[in-house]
Design a protein around this motif. Structure first.
Motif, PDB file in Angstrom:
ATOM      1  N   ARG A 176       0.829  -1.205   0.000  1.00  0.00           N
ATOM      2  CA  ARG A 176       0.000   0.000   0.000  1.00  0.00           C
ATOM      3  C   ARG A 176       0.868   1.262   0.000  1.00  0.00           C
ATOM      4  N   SER A 177       1.887   1.301   0.844  1.00  0.00           N
ATOM      5  CA  SER A 177       2.776   2.460   0.895  1.00  0.00           C
ATOM      6  C   SER A 177       3.533   2.640  -0.413  1.00  0.00           C
ATOM      7  N   ALA A 178       3.986   1.537  -0.987  1.00  0.00           N
ATOM      8  CA  ALA A 178       4.714   1.617  -2.251  1.00  0.00           C
ATOM      9  C   ALA A 178       3.815   2.163  -3.360  1.00  0.00           C
ATOM     10  N   GLY A 179       2.557   1.759  -3.384  1.00  0.00           N
ATOM     11  CA  GLY A 179       1.626   2.262  -4.383  1.00  0.00           C
ATOM     12  C   GLY A 179       1.353   3.739  -4.226  1.00  0.00           C
ATOM     13  N   ILE A 180       1.230   4.184  -2.988  1.00  0.00           N
ATOM     14  CA  ILE A 180       0.975   5.607  -2.734  1.00  0.00           C
ATOM     15  C   ILE A 180       2.191   6.451  -3.117  1.00  0.00           C
ATOM     16  N   TYR A 181       3.388   5.980  -2.771  1.00  0.00           N
ATOM     17  CA  TYR A 181       4.595   6.722  -3.134  1.00  0.00           C
ATOM     18  C   TYR A 181       4.821   6.715  -4.647  1.00  0.00           C
ATOM     19  N   THR A 182       4.513   5.597  -5.292  1.00  0.00           N
ATOM     20  CA  THR A 182       4.638   5.524  -6.747  1.00  0.00           C
ATOM     21  C   THR A 182       3.674   6.495  -7.409  1.00  0.00           C
ATOM     22  N   SER A 183       2.472   6.573  -6.876  1.00  0.00           N
ATOM     23  CA  SER A 183       1.487   7.507  -7.405  1.00  0.00           C
ATOM     24  C   SER A 183       1.966   8.949  -7.272  1.00  0.00           C
ATOM     25  N   GLY A 184       2.516   9.290  -6.125  1.00  0.00           N
ATOM     26  CA  GLY A 184       3.035  10.638  -5.931  1.00  0.00           C
ATOM     27  C   GLY A 184       4.188  10.954  -6.864  1.00  0.00           C
ATOM     28  N   ALA A 185       5.047   9.971  -7.082  1.00  0.00           N
ATOM     29  CA  ALA A 185       6.174  10.184  -7.988  1.00  0.00           C
ATOM     30  C   ALA A 185       5.691  10.378  -9.426  1.00  0.00           C
ATOM     31  N   LEU A 186       4.716   9.578  -9.859  1.00  0.00           N
ATOM     32  CA  LEU A 186       4.184   9.728 -11.209  1.00  0.00           C
ATOM     33  C   LEU A 186       3.486  11.079 -11.388  1.00  0.00           C
ATOM     34  N   PHE A 187       2.726  11.486 -10.373  1.00  0.00           N
ATOM     35  CA  PHE A 187       2.022  12.765 -10.441  1.00  0.00           C
ATOM     36  C   PHE A 187       3.006  13.929 -10.524  1.00  0.00           C
ATOM     37  N   SER A 188       4.013  13.921  -9.675  1.00  0.00           N
ATOM     38  CA  SER A 188       4.969  15.029  -9.691  1.00  0.00           C
ATOM     39  C   SER A 188       5.807  15.028 -10.964  1.00  0.00           C
ATOM     40  N   LEU A 189       6.135  13.860 -11.479  1.00  0.00           N
ATOM     41  CA  LEU A 189       6.885  13.783 -12.734  1.00  0.00           C
ATOM     42  C   LEU A 189       6.048  14.313 -13.897  1.00  0.00           C
ATOM     43  N   GLY A 190       4.760  13.967 -13.915  1.00  0.00           N
ATOM     44  CA  GLY A 190       3.878  14.478 -14.958  1.00  0.00           C
ATOM     45  C   GLY A 190       3.754  15.993 -14.906  1.00  0.00           C
ATOM     46  N   PHE A 191       3.564  16.523 -13.700  1.00  0.00           N
ATOM     47  CA  PHE A 191       3.475  17.972 -13.559  1.00  0.00           C
ATOM     48  C   PHE A 191       4.784  18.639 -13.944  1.00  0.00           C
ATOM     49  N   TRP A 192       5.902  18.000 -13.607  1.00  0.00           N
ATOM     50  CA  TRP A 192       7.200  18.576 -13.940  1.00  0.00           C
ATOM     51  C   TRP A 192       7.379  18.666 -15.454  1.00  0.00           C
ATOM     52  N   PHE A 193       6.987  17.622 -16.194  1.00  0.00           N
ATOM     53  CA  PHE A 193       7.113  17.663 -17.649  1.00  0.00           C
ATOM     54  C   PHE A 193       6.329  18.834 -18.234  1.00  0.00           C
TER      55      PHE A 193
END
Length: 170
Positions: free
Chosen positions: A19-36
């Motif tokens: 569960r924690s890994a999924g939440i952190y992965t989601s945050g990383a994907l979201f921030s990477l998308g916004f960064w692009f």
């Protein structure tokens, strides 16, 4: 209880680490998308010598994707599969309402992704812009794709059943 779908929801693994890994992965994907997308917007104004820049209409698909992500992740899995007797007396159609709201969230996310693809094709590929300018459209599609993947990752990881659930009732 009969389900309206032929294929039931899969049982998700019940691990706190998963569960924690999924939440952190989601945050990383979201921030990477916004960064692009923010990188492309800044580069279009600062480093781009041509007349092509990212304007407000190209932000709309990203805004739709973010709103859709917020809507989708506000719905619990139990609201989609619960029977009508598990809630209070006046809320017999909670499942129907939850599915309608989930549909609206999915429509926003997919509309944002489709809108970014349309901006890429109509705004950058058809006029045949070279790569530095074409990056602005590609970054928009990439940002919306990463936010959609982030939405899926967050919804799945939030709806993992805990191994020990305590129910307190008065």
């Amino acid at each position: 209880m009969s389900h309206p779908f032929r294929i039931p929801f899969p049982k998700l693994p019940s691990s706190a680490t998963c569960r924690s890994a999924g939440i952190y992965t989601s945050g990383a994907l979201f921030s990477l998308g916004f960064w692009f997308f923010v990188d492309a917007a800044v580069c279009s104004k600062v480093h781009n010598p041509s007349d092509v820049h990212i304007h407000f209409p190209e932000w709309i698909p990203l805004i739709c994707s973010v709103l859709g992500m917020l809507i989708i992740n506000s719905i619990e899995k139990s609201r989609l599969t619960g029977d009508r007797f598990s809630y209070s007396v006046g809320d017999g159609d909670v499942v129907w309402k939850a599915k309608l709201v989930l549909f609206m969230g999915l429509a926003l996310v997919s509309g944002g992704l489709a809108g970014s693809v349309c901006f890429l094709i109509l705004g950058y590929i058809v006029p045949d812009y070279p790569w530095p300018t074409l990056y602005f459209g590609v970054a928009n599609v990439l940002a919306n794709s990463l936010i959609a993947l982030s939405c899926v990752s967050l919804w799945l990881s939030q709806n993992i059943e805990e191994e020990y659930t305590y129910s307190l009732s008065l």
